[in-house]
Design a protein around this motif. Sequence first.
Motif, PDB file in Angstrom:
ATOM      1  N   UNK A 174       0.833  -1.191   0.000  1.00  0.00           N
ATOM      2  CA  UNK A 174       0.000   0.000   0.000  1.00  0.00           C
ATOM      3  C   UNK A 174       0.868   1.241   0.000  1.00  0.00           C
ATOM      4  N   UNK A 175       0.301   2.317  -0.531  1.00  0.00           N
ATOM      5  CA  UNK A 175       1.004   3.581  -0.604  1.00  0.00           C
ATOM      6  C   UNK A 175       0.734   4.445   0.606  1.00  0.00           C
ATOM      7  N   UNK A 176       1.680   5.335   0.900  1.00  0.00           N
ATOM      8  CA  UNK A 176       1.565   6.242   2.038  1.00  0.00           C
ATOM      9  C   UNK A 176       1.927   7.656   1.595  1.00  0.00           C
ATOM     10  N   UNK A 177       1.345   8.636   2.262  1.00  0.00           N
ATOM     11  CA  UNK A 177       1.600  10.021   1.892  1.00  0.00           C
ATOM     12  C   UNK A 177       2.925  10.538   2.443  1.00  0.00           C
ATOM     13  N   UNK A 178       3.366  10.034   3.598  1.00  0.00           N
ATOM     14  CA  UNK A 178       4.648  10.423   4.182  1.00  0.00           C
ATOM     15  C   UNK A 178       5.445   9.145   4.434  1.00  0.00           C
ATOM     16  N   UNK A 179       6.289   8.814   3.477  1.00  0.00           N
ATOM     17  CA  UNK A 179       7.018   7.543   3.504  1.00  0.00           C
ATOM     18  C   UNK A 179       7.861   7.380   4.771  1.00  0.00           C
ATOM     19  N   UNK A 180       8.683   8.356   5.095  1.00  0.00           N
ATOM     20  CA  UNK A 180       9.574   8.228   6.257  1.00  0.00           C
ATOM     21  C   UNK A 180       8.789   8.087   7.556  1.00  0.00           C
ATOM     22  N   UNK A 181       7.720   8.866   7.709  1.00  0.00           N
ATOM     23  CA  UNK A 181       6.893   8.778   8.916  1.00  0.00           C
ATOM     24  C   UNK A 181       6.254   7.390   9.032  1.00  0.00           C
ATOM     25  N   UNK A 182       5.716   6.889   7.934  1.00  0.00           N
ATOM     26  CA  UNK A 182       5.065   5.582   7.953  1.00  0.00           C
ATOM     27  C   UNK A 182       6.065   4.459   8.201  1.00  0.00           C
ATOM     28  N   UNK A 183       7.211   4.531   7.566  1.00  0.00           N
ATOM     29  CA  UNK A 183       8.241   3.500   7.782  1.00  0.00           C
ATOM     30  C   UNK A 183       8.654   3.472   9.254  1.00  0.00           C
ATOM     31  N   UNK A 184       8.920   4.632   9.831  1.00  0.00           N
ATOM     32  CA  UNK A 184       9.308   4.694  11.248  1.00  0.00           C
ATOM     33  C   UNK A 184       8.191   4.179  12.148  1.00  0.00           C
ATOM     34  N   UNK A 185       6.944   4.554  11.852  1.00  0.00           N
ATOM     35  CA  UNK A 185       5.810   4.110  12.656  1.00  0.00           C
ATOM     36  C   UNK A 185       5.695   2.588  12.646  1.00  0.00           C
TER      37      UNK A 185
END
Length: 123
Positions: free
Chosen positions: A7-18
């Motif tokens: 799935x895609x995310x709007x803020x890649x770095x934030x989502x990866x860290x989360x």
Amino acid sequence: MFDHLVFGVSDYEESKAFFLKALKPIGVTIASEGPLGVELCSPDSQSSLCIRRIEARTSHLHLAFTAQNRQQVDAFYRAALEAGAQDNGAPGLRPQYHANYYAAFVIGPDGHNVEMVCHHPEA
């Protein structure tokens, strides 16, 4: 049940860290990362979660992960809140699903409902 989920995310770095922090209690780490995004998985699993960089607005998902015990559910909930998630259901039994359905729910990046569930009775 699934091999991989993308799935895609709007803020890649934030989502990866989360997701790395929230899913650490079940051993999730980075399996691979490249220009399209990152693949996350547990060392003992063949299933993976793939987060992609996208420009478009994302749709809300319900992502449920399997815990081996209730302590992992509790640890997920704490880690997810520390990673910036919003509470969507504290750890506890959900007998409406079945007698041993122990789960916690949070709202993560992009509004996704992220769940950790254990189907086993208390040890």
